[in-house]
Design an enzyme around this catalytic site. Structure first.
Site, PDB file in Angstrom:
ATOM      1  N   SER A  62       0.824  -1.214   0.000  1.00  0.00           N
ATOM      2  CA  SER A  62       0.000   0.000   0.000  1.00  0.00           C
ATOM      3  C   SER A  62       0.859   1.265   0.000  1.00  0.00           C
ATOM      4  CB  SER A  62      -0.942  -0.003   1.208  1.00  0.00           C
ATOM      5  OG  SER A  62      -0.215  -0.151   2.410  1.00  0.00           O
ATOM      6  N   ASN A 149      -2.079  -2.579  13.291  1.00  0.00           N
ATOM      7  CA  ASN A 149      -3.539  -2.437  13.233  1.00  0.00           C
ATOM      8  C   ASN A 149      -4.020  -1.180  13.962  1.00  0.00           C
ATOM      9  OD1 ASN A 149      -3.355  -4.815  11.887  1.00  0.00           O
ATOM     10  ND2 ASN A 149      -4.227  -6.092  13.522  1.00  0.00           N
ATOM     11  N   THR A 194     -39.632  26.209 -10.732  1.00  0.00           N
ATOM     12  CA  THR A 194     -39.904  24.836 -10.290  1.00  0.00           C
ATOM     13  C   THR A 194     -40.061  24.051 -11.587  1.00  0.00           C
ATOM     14  OG1 THR A 194     -42.290  25.174 -10.203  1.00  0.00           O
ATOM     15  CG2 THR A 194     -41.082  25.581  -8.172  1.00  0.00           C
ATOM     16  N   HIS A 195     -39.618  22.810 -11.566  1.00  0.00           N
ATOM     17  CA  HIS A 195     -39.597  21.997 -12.802  1.00  0.00           C
ATOM     18  C   HIS A 195     -38.772  22.673 -13.900  1.00  0.00           C
ATOM     19  CE1 HIS A 195     -43.188  19.896 -11.061  1.00  0.00           C
ATOM     20  NE2 HIS A 195     -43.456  21.115 -10.645  1.00  0.00           N
ATOM     21  N   SER A 316     -13.248  26.515 -27.851  1.00  0.00           N
ATOM     22  CA  SER A 316     -13.360  25.305 -28.649  1.00  0.00           C
ATOM     23  C   SER A 316     -12.302  25.350 -29.738  1.00  0.00           C
ATOM     24  CB  SER A 316     -14.750  25.222 -29.272  1.00  0.00           C
ATOM     25  OG  SER A 316     -14.717  24.393 -30.419  1.00  0.00           O
ATOM     26  N   LYS A 322     -17.166  29.786 -29.144  1.00  0.00           N
ATOM     27  CA  LYS A 322     -17.491  29.071 -27.906  1.00  0.00           C
ATOM     28  C   LYS A 322     -16.741  29.593 -26.693  1.00  0.00           C
ATOM     29  CE  LYS A 322     -19.791  25.796 -27.304  1.00  0.00           C
ATOM     30  NZ  LYS A 322     -19.736  24.408 -27.790  1.00  0.00           N
ATOM     31  N   ASN A 324     -16.749  27.747 -23.089  1.00  0.00           N
ATOM     32  CA  ASN A 324     -17.334  26.609 -22.379  1.00  0.00           C
ATOM     33  C   ASN A 324     -17.060  26.672 -20.875  1.00  0.00           C
ATOM     34  OD1 ASN A 324     -18.269  25.454 -24.794  1.00  0.00           O
ATOM     35  ND2 ASN A 324     -16.257  24.548 -25.187  1.00  0.00           N
ATOM     36  N   GLU A 329     -18.627  22.277 -15.323  1.00  0.00           N
ATOM     37  CA  GLU A 329     -18.969  20.913 -15.737  1.00  0.00           C
ATOM     38  C   GLU A 329     -18.177  19.880 -14.940  1.00  0.00           C
ATOM     39  OE1 GLU A 329     -19.284  20.707 -20.291  1.00  0.00           O
ATOM     40  OE2 GLU A 329     -18.385  22.645 -19.893  1.00  0.00           O
ATOM     41  N   TYR A 356      -9.432  -6.599  12.755  1.00  0.00           N
ATOM     42  CA  TYR A 356      -8.816  -6.109  11.524  1.00  0.00           C
ATOM     43  C   TYR A 356      -8.828  -7.188  10.450  1.00  0.00           C
ATOM     44  CZ  TYR A 356      -5.392  -4.398   8.176  1.00  0.00           C
ATOM     45  OH  TYR A 356      -4.783  -4.002   7.023  1.00  0.00           O
ATOM     46  N   GLN A 361      -7.355  -2.212   4.150  1.00  0.00           N
ATOM     47  CA  GLN A 361      -6.336  -1.415   3.461  1.00  0.00           C
ATOM     48  C   GLN A 361      -6.947  -0.701   2.253  1.00  0.00           C
ATOM     49  OE1 GLN A 361      -2.166  -2.785   3.155  1.00  0.00           O
ATOM     50  NE2 GLN A 361      -2.600  -3.068   0.989  1.00  0.00           N
ATOM     51  N   LYS A 364      -8.246   3.506   2.004  1.00  0.00           N
ATOM     52  CA  LYS A 364      -7.557   4.790   1.862  1.00  0.00           C
ATOM     53  C   LYS A 364      -7.746   5.454   0.514  1.00  0.00           C
ATOM     54  CE  LYS A 364      -4.555   3.095   5.247  1.00  0.00           C
ATOM     55  NZ  LYS A 364      -5.131   1.751   5.037  1.00  0.00           N
TER      56      LYS A 364
HETATM   57  N1  ARG Z   1      -1.079  -1.385   5.252  1.00  0.00           N
HETATM   58  C1  ARG Z   1      -2.016  -1.910   6.199  1.00  0.00           C
HETATM   59  C2  ARG Z   1      -3.374  -1.209   6.075  1.00  0.00           C
HETATM   60  O1  ARG Z   1      -3.435  -0.200   5.461  1.00  0.00           O
HETATM   61  C3  ARG Z   1      -1.506  -1.746   7.590  1.00  0.00           C
HETATM   62  C4  ARG Z   1      -2.057  -2.719   8.584  1.00  0.00           C
HETATM   63  C5  ARG Z   1      -1.542  -4.059   8.357  1.00  0.00           C
HETATM   64  N2  ARG Z   1      -1.834  -4.943   9.420  1.00  0.00           N
HETATM   65  C6  ARG Z   1      -1.656  -6.236   9.312  1.00  0.00           C
HETATM   66  N3  ARG Z   1      -1.976  -6.958  10.302  1.00  0.00           N
HETATM   67  N4  ARG Z   1      -1.166  -6.768   8.232  1.00  0.00           N
HETATM   68  O2  ARG Z   1      -4.380  -1.639   6.558  1.00  0.00           O
END
Ligand code: ARG
Length: 497
Positions: A62, A149, A194-195, A316, A322, A324, A329, A356, A361, A364
């Site tokens: 990651s 974790n 409205t509408h 354009s 144009k 734009n 948008e 966990y 993971q 993110k």
């Molecule tokens: N890169 C992991 C995550 O984002 C970190 C936690 C990993 N924990 C584990 N027990 N392998 O969740």
């Protein structure tokens, strides 16, 4: 497995969009099982004879995205080390070495000199390994009483909290822009719809302040998310807590949390804060998309209500005339990513057993992407609100078209002639039909034509048929009367100052 399927990767393999393996992977038998690393992982590989396959490493790592959390990771480690020293779990000298080492690492990352290593999976192990490289034995003591974790749960909360604060300031800025323009156009009429059909005249300021209300609720949702987010998972360790005499109140306070999270299983497996963040972001993005859509409509030639300058439009390549509204948008479209991120994370979390799981993971990237998209949309909308130049005469003319003051006529019949509203509605419909048949507006009919429909109508009625009279009469709380709008705009300006 023959040695030509073994692939060693240099420790400084690049990240960030570039392919990560240092050398080509040999095709041939066992290609997918090819080992990137002959050595077992230095952080957890005690019981492993050798490293993971290339595919294992690719799906597992990651670092390509979670290095965004490096500041939060260092903050968390500094707080953890300080607490360990206070509790007598590590020696003061080790804590000092850790502090110095993490400071140096922060500088390295800031300067773009940090050797991110794909083999080390994530930001947590990259920083920890580098720390040990720099300060030796003391670095290996940092992870006492802690797990990745609770570490990742803490880092991610800190990251989302920082993002919430930044986005809240941006939402406030857009509200300020809207309130300023609303004060400027408190008395300028435009058609209310409205509408998307002409309904009744409103003022442009009133219309803009509707968005201020929406964004104010968005700030409430962000603040609410922040309040519930602000419990510290650090010290929950892997899932069960730890046997070391740690002080969770201390680390929680040091990191600006209100309190430590009370259940270690929940602490490492809760991602509600990320879901709430995405839900709040999706609603805010939806609000921005509505305003963006209105800008697109207002900028179109048939409407011609508003003009955006060169700063927020593009031309354009083929049609020289144009202009734009691309920024509008794109702000309208970005909300697709944000809502997508919410659905993605809800789907990841659904059905996950405690505590966990590596699934988490996948929390993110959606959050990072949604935060970027919302931030950019807010900047673009704020910019366009400040930039836009309304064509006030045109908006005023359109405000009176489409028999927009028909309700004013009906209200006059109720107020002055004491007709029941339903009857007044019917009479007004017939007057509108008469005007439509002649191809004129209501105020252009002559009195006799109106009296043919309702003999009681007097010349006074013309006072309510103009656009200005119409908006001025809407003095009920929350209504569009210019005095109301000016007062509301001033109230928001004062609140946001
Ligand atoms: N890169 C992991 C995550 O984002 C970190 C936690 C990993 N924990 C584990 N027990 N392998 O969740």
């Amino acid at each position: 497995m023959s040695s030509d399927t073994v692939n060693n990767t240099s420790a400084s393999g690049g990240i960030g969009g570039e392919p990560i393996q240092a050398g080509p992977i040999q095709a041939g038998p066992g290609g997918a099982d090819a080992l990137r690393n002959a050595e077992a992982n230095a952080q957890w590989g005690g019981r492993f004879a050798r490293g993971p396959s290339v595919i294992m490493q690719d799906i597992n790592a990651s670092i390509g995205f979670d290095r965004k959390m490096w500041r939060q990771d260092i903050r968390g480690s500094l707080a953890h080390a300080a607490m360990l020293a206070r509790a007598g779990v590590i020696a003061p000298g080790d804590e000092a070495a850790i502090r110095g080492g993490l400071g140096a690492i922060a500088q390295e990352i800031e300067a773009g000199r940090f050797p991110f290593v794909e083999d080390l999976e994530d930001i947590h192990m990259n920083i920890e390994a580098r720390l040990t490289e720099r300060i030796g034995e003391a670095g290996k003591r940092l992870h006492t009483g802690r797990s990745r974790n609770d570490q990742v749960a803490t880092d991610f909360r800190l990251w989302v909290r920082d993002a919430l604060d930044g986005l809240d300031a941006q939402v406030a800025d857009v509200m300020r822009a809207l309130a300023d323009r609303a004060a400027e156009f408190a008395a300028d009429p435009m058609p209310g719809f409205t509408h998307l059909q002409t309904a009744q005249p409103v003022t442009f300021g009133h219309h803009l302040l509707a968005y201020v209300e929406m964004l104010h609720r968005d700030r409430g949702r962000l603040a609410d998310c922040r309040r519930r987010l602000n419990e510290c998972p650090l010290g929950a360790a892997a899932l069960a807590g730890t046997s070391f005499p740690i002080d969770r109140d201390h680390t929680a306070a040091a990191l600006g949390f209100d309190r430590p999270a009370a259940n270690s299983l929940d602490a490492v497996s809760d991602r509600d804060f990320a879901l709430e963040f995405l839900a709040a972001a999706a609603i805010c993005g939806t609000h921005l998309s509505r305003l963006a859509e209105e800008l697109v409509i207002w900028c179109s030639a048939p409407f011609g209500f508003v003009r955006l300058s060169d700063a927020f439009t593009t031309g354009s390549s083929i049609m020289p005339q144009k202009r734009n509204p691309d920024a509008a948008e794109l702000a309208r479209a970005k909300t697709g990513r944000i809502t997508g991120a919410l659905v993605a994370l809800l789907t990841v979390m659904k059905g996950l057993p405690l505590a966990y799981a590596k699934d988490m993971q996948e929390d993110k990237e959606p959050v990072f992407d949604a935060a970027d998209a919302l931030s950019l949309s807010l900047a673009a909308i704020g910019g366009m609100v400040r930039d836009m130049a309304p064509d006030l005469p045109r908006m005023r003319a359109m405000a009176g078209s489409g028999f927009a003051t028909a309700t004013d006529l009906a209200d006059w019949l109720v107020r002055v002639l004491r007709l029941p509203f339903r009857t007044a509605h019917h009479v007004t419909g017939r007057v509108v039909a008469a005007a439509e048949a002649r191809g004129v507006g209501l105020a252009d009919l002559d009195l006799r034509e109106m009296q043919a429909v309702e003999p009681g109508i007097t010349a006074d009625v013309f006072d309510v048929l103009t656009v200005d009279a119409s908006v001025a009469s809407r003095t009920s709380f929350g209504g569009t009367a210019p005095a109301n709008v000016a007062a509301q705009a001033a109230r928001w300006q004062a609140l946001l100052r």
